[in-house]
Design an enzyme around this catalytic site. Structure first.
Site, PDB file in Angstrom:
ATOM      1  N   ASP A  95     -35.752 -20.146  21.876  1.00 56.75           N
ATOM      2  CA  ASP A  95     -36.420 -20.699  20.686  1.00 56.75           C
ATOM      3  C   ASP A  95     -36.163 -19.750  19.512  1.00 56.75           C
ATOM      4  OD1 ASP A  95     -37.849 -22.138  18.893  1.00 56.75           O
ATOM      5  OD2 ASP A  95     -39.793 -21.892  19.872  1.00 56.75           O
ATOM      6  N   ASN A 203     -46.549 -23.814  24.701  1.00 54.72           N
ATOM      7  CA  ASN A 203     -47.133 -22.611  24.104  1.00 54.72           C
ATOM      8  C   ASN A 203     -47.321 -22.729  22.585  1.00 54.72           C
ATOM      9  OD1 ASN A 203     -44.360 -22.935  24.063  1.00 54.72           O
ATOM     10  ND2 ASN A 203     -43.972 -20.781  23.849  1.00 54.72           N
ATOM     11  N   HIS A 204     -46.692 -23.726  21.967  1.00 53.66           N
ATOM     12  CA  HIS A 204     -46.794 -23.838  20.510  1.00 53.66           C
ATOM     13  C   HIS A 204     -48.132 -24.446  20.122  1.00 53.66           C
ATOM     14  CE1 HIS A 204     -42.306 -23.782  21.137  1.00 53.66           C
ATOM     15  NE2 HIS A 204     -42.646 -22.605  20.637  1.00 53.66           N
ATOM     16  N   ASN A 330     -38.594 -14.122  17.610  1.00 53.97           N
ATOM     17  CA  ASN A 330     -37.376 -14.287  18.429  1.00 53.97           C
ATOM     18  C   ASN A 330     -36.171 -14.256  17.490  1.00 53.97           C
ATOM     19  OD1 ASN A 330     -38.857 -14.761  20.756  1.00 53.97           O
ATOM     20  ND2 ASN A 330     -38.034 -16.795  21.119  1.00 53.97           N
ATOM     21  N   ASP A 380     -54.874 -16.350  23.069  1.00 54.39           N
ATOM     22  CA  ASP A 380     -54.836 -17.586  23.836  1.00 54.39           C
ATOM     23  C   ASP A 380     -55.862 -18.529  23.240  1.00 54.39           C
ATOM     24  OD1 ASP A 380     -57.458 -17.469  25.498  1.00 54.39           O
ATOM     25  OD2 ASP A 380     -56.544 -15.506  25.823  1.00 54.39           O
ATOM     26  N   SER A 385     -57.359 -13.981  18.746  1.00 52.78           N
ATOM     27  CA  SER A 385     -56.050 -13.529  18.275  1.00 52.78           C
ATOM     28  C   SER A 385     -56.306 -12.390  17.295  1.00 52.78           C
ATOM     29  CB  SER A 385     -55.329 -14.673  17.564  1.00 52.78           C
ATOM     30  OG  SER A 385     -55.123 -15.751  18.450  1.00 52.78           O
ATOM     31  N   HIS A 404     -45.963  -9.209  20.319  1.00 49.46           N
ATOM     32  CA  HIS A 404     -45.986 -10.536  19.672  1.00 49.46           C
ATOM     33  C   HIS A 404     -47.081 -11.448  20.201  1.00 49.46           C
ATOM     34  CE1 HIS A 404     -44.540 -12.571  23.203  1.00 49.46           C
ATOM     35  NE2 HIS A 404     -44.248 -13.670  22.567  1.00 49.46           N
ATOM     36  N   GLY A 405     -47.787 -11.031  21.244  1.00 47.34           N
ATOM     37  CA  GLY A 405     -48.804 -11.918  21.810  1.00 47.34           C
ATOM     38  C   GLY A 405     -49.481 -11.206  22.963  1.00 47.34           C
ATOM     39  N   GLY A 407     -48.913 -12.254  26.158  1.00 41.87           N
ATOM     40  CA  GLY A 407     -47.919 -12.277  27.236  1.00 41.87           C
ATOM     41  C   GLY A 407     -48.481 -12.994  28.448  1.00 41.87           C
TER      42      GLY A 407
HETATM   43  P1  5GP Z   1     -44.610 -17.153  23.059  1.00 40.42           P
HETATM   44  O1  5GP Z   1     -43.950 -17.230  21.773  1.00 40.42           O
HETATM   45  O2  5GP Z   1     -44.175 -15.949  23.834  1.00 40.42           O
HETATM   46  O3  5GP Z   1     -44.552 -18.388  23.870  1.00 40.42           O
HETATM   47  O4  5GP Z   1     -46.166 -17.023  22.746  1.00 40.42           O
HETATM   48  C1  5GP Z   1     -46.699 -16.013  21.970  1.00 40.42           C
HETATM   49  C2  5GP Z   1     -48.112 -15.764  22.381  1.00 40.42           C
HETATM   50  O5  5GP Z   1     -48.967 -16.784  21.898  1.00 40.42           O
HETATM   51  C3  5GP Z   1     -48.404 -15.760  23.862  1.00 40.42           C
HETATM   52  O6  5GP Z   1     -48.031 -14.541  24.455  1.00 40.42           O
HETATM   53  C4  5GP Z   1     -49.901 -15.980  23.911  1.00 40.42           C
HETATM   54  O7  5GP Z   1     -50.568 -14.730  23.886  1.00 40.42           O
HETATM   55  C5  5GP Z   1     -50.198 -16.698  22.617  1.00 40.42           C
HETATM   56  N1  5GP Z   1     -50.722 -18.069  22.770  1.00 40.42           N
HETATM   57  C6  5GP Z   1     -50.221 -19.078  23.531  1.00 40.42           C
HETATM   58  N2  5GP Z   1     -50.949 -20.207  23.363  1.00 40.42           N
HETATM   59  C7  5GP Z   1     -51.931 -19.917  22.467  1.00 40.42           C
HETATM   60  C8  5GP Z   1     -52.987 -20.692  21.846  1.00 40.42           C
HETATM   61  O8  5GP Z   1     -53.170 -21.879  22.088  1.00 40.42           O
HETATM   62  N3  5GP Z   1     -53.750 -20.041  20.935  1.00 40.42           N
HETATM   63  C9  5GP Z   1     -53.583 -18.731  20.617  1.00 40.42           C
HETATM   64  N4  5GP Z   1     -54.379 -18.174  19.709  1.00 40.42           N
HETATM   65  N5  5GP Z   1     -52.608 -17.991  21.192  1.00 40.42           N
HETATM   66  C10 5GP Z   1     -51.789 -18.566  22.092  1.00 40.42           C
HETATM   67 MN    MN Z   2     -43.280 -17.953  20.162  1.00 39.63          MN
HETATM   68 MN    MN Z   3     -41.355 -20.837  20.803  1.00 42.19          MN
END
Ligand code: 5GP
Ligand code: MN
Ligand code: MN
Length: 481
Positions: A95, A203-204, A330, A380, A385, A404-405, A407
């Site tokens: 992505d 995840n978005h 990314n 999450d 966040s 970045h998150g 994980g």
């Molecule tokens: P990635 O880009 O690696 O898929 O996601 C980045 C980060 O977004 C993940 O590591 C996770 O901590 C966070 N994340 C995923 N889903 C959600 C969501 O619905 N809400 C929030 N606040 N964070 C999320």
């Molecule tokens: Mn992402």
């Molecule tokens: Mn993505």
């Protein structure tokens, strides 16, 4: 074979150089995380990256590290073009320019609560989500799509989606230079054409949040954040277009690696020298996909503002939904860094890692010069966040990067199993969090338990000095793919 790892201090670990490694690995983590990591393959991936030609400094992993295609997610690696340095699609990820942006508002949570359900429904209606989501009302010609790939967020603003000042608050001002849409395949263009302005799956997300805790009053004031305030986060990337650009490049890169005599401990690390035609072509196509993602987040921002205006019956001047920042997580980018006292132009790969430039850096927006570049760390959908800012220490130690998150800790499959017997939507609603999702299975895959506690992750980067915590945000309404 377990990866040899030595503790440096409470939050740093070294993978010593051995075998084909050209440099050592540096992992930011605590003891408990290392114990989990030793059962997985991500540390081996940090070691593999260290074998690639022209790597400068160390092969770095953030505390949200987990297994990824070739390079780990949560990885940072910089390469020197003058020393045989390479670019690798696996170091960017499928992505391309997945990223996060954060909008502020002038709203207090108490004003939004009574309309939250209406707001969640309207956002879900107005911003298409789900794996194959597309817009019916935004049909682009191929020529126009190529302009998007060249101009990024500028294209969106030029066409009435958002404001000129938004561009000041986007990494690279929302446009990577040197994009060449001619190098993007017809198939990639086809996949992107009706996906511009859509969230995508899994995840978005699009999240309405409340600022629940301010950690740094001064920085929060500069960013325009205050306790009890409503904010909106948008997390999405380049959709099918970026995926296809990455996929198209793999075969070329495998051939290139063989042609230039690059030893690959894992085929997924396939790459080409930065100075080679193959390397340059990938970077130019990648820049096009990155610009598509910038435009995507800009369009969604526009519809989010419109939706707030409609549902709350207030105008832009009352809502003041300014863009705080937009970061990529990314990407591979050309940047100036100092290595052993020498300024060098390096290609920095950040895959599941965020740029975190310090105060006074010319690429830190003027408004934020005194505090550093904003860094957006989603956790999450059930917990929280964070907003951080970049530091001089990050610039020196990690090429100006941080996590970045949270994980992932559970695979999608394991998360679904764990969610069985639970009605996640109802449980979250009971805690004041509304979820709207295109697909119920996604909600199960995305339960809080599927992720680390992001508090632990940001505490490590803060303790290591590669990020400074500014504020914590709690979800109110989440639109999931
Ligand atoms: P990635 O880009 O690696 O898929 O996601 C980045 C980060 O977004 C993940 O590591 C996770 O901590 C966070 N994340 C995923 N889903 C959600 C969501 O619905 N809400 C929030 N606040 N964070 C999320
Ligand atoms: Mn992402
Ligand atoms: Mn993505």
């Amino acid at each position: 074979m377990p990866v040899k790892i030595e503790q440096i201090d409470a939050c740093r670990w070294r993978i010593p150089r051995e075998g084909a490694m050209r440099t050592e690995g540096l992992v930011f983590a605590d003891q408990a995380m290392i114990e989990v990591l030793q059962k997985e393959q991500a540390l081996e991936q940090v070691r593999n990256v260290a074998t690639l030609p022209g790597i400068v400094g160390r092969s770095i992993a953030m505390p949200d590290i987990h297994w990824g295609y070739g390079f780990p997610i949560g990885g940072v690696a910089a390469f020197d073009p003058d020393d045989g340095g390479v670019v690798s699609p696996g170091g960017v990820g499928y992505d391309i320019n997945c990223g996060v942006r954060l909008l502020r508002s002038e709203l207090e949570v108490s004003e939004v609560r009574p309309r939250l359900k209406e707001l969640a429904d309207a956002l879900f209606r107005n911003v298409p989500s789900g794996v194959g989501s597309h817009r019916r009302d935004l049909k682009l010609s191929v020529q126009e799509e190529c302009k998007v790939l060249k101009e990024g967020a500028h294209w969106a603003v030029r066409n009435g989606f958002g404001r000129a000042e938004d561009l000041e608050h986007i990494e690279e001002r929302g446009t990577l230079p040197d994009a060449e849409p001619e190098l993007v395949s017809d198939r990639a263009l086809e996949r992107g054409r009706n996906q511009l302005g859509t969230l995508g799956g899994g995840n978005h997300f699009l999240e309405v949040q409340v600022v629940e805790e301010i950690h740094d009053e001064q920085a929060a004031a500069v960013l325009g954040l205050f306790a009890g305030q409503v904010t909106v986060s948008i997390h999405t990337g380049s959709r099918g277009l970026g995926y296809q650009v990455c996929d198209d490049s793999i075969r070329t890169m495998l051939r290139a690696a063989a042609k230039y005599g690059i030893h690959l401990p894992d085929r997924q690390l396939c790459c080409a020298p930065l100075t080679s035609p193959e390397g340059k072509q990938y970077l130019a196509a990648m820049a096009g996909a990155a610009n598509f993602a910038f435009a995507n987040r800009q369009l969604i921002t526009h519809w989010v503002r419109e939706t707030f205006e409609q549902v709350l019956g207030k105008g832009p001047a009352q809502l003041r939904m300014g863009l705080i920042y937009d970061v990529c997580h990314n990407i591979a980018k050309w940047e100036q860094h100092e290595v052993q006292g020498q300024k060098r132009r390096l290609c920095v790969h950040r895959k599941g890692a965020t740029r975190a430039f310090p105060p006074h850096h010319p690429d830190t927006p003027a408004l934020y010069r005194a505090i550093g570049q904003p860094v957006l760390i989603p956790g999450d959908m059930g917990r929280y966040s964070y907003v951080l800012v970049g530091t001089p220490e990050a610039f020196d130690e990690t090429f100006g990067s941080t996590c970045h998150g949270a994980g992932r800790v559970l695979s999608r499959h394991a998360a679904k199993k764990q969610a069985r017997g639970h009605n996640t939507e109802t449980e979250l609603a009971a805690r004041g969090i509304l979820v709207r999702a295109a697909n119920r299975a996604t909600v199960a895959e995305e339960i809080s338990e599927a992720y680390k506690d992001v508090k632990d992750v940001v505490n490590i980067v803060a303790q290591a000095g590669i990020g400074r915590i500014v504020a914590r945000l709690r979800p109110l309404a989440v639109i999931k793919g």
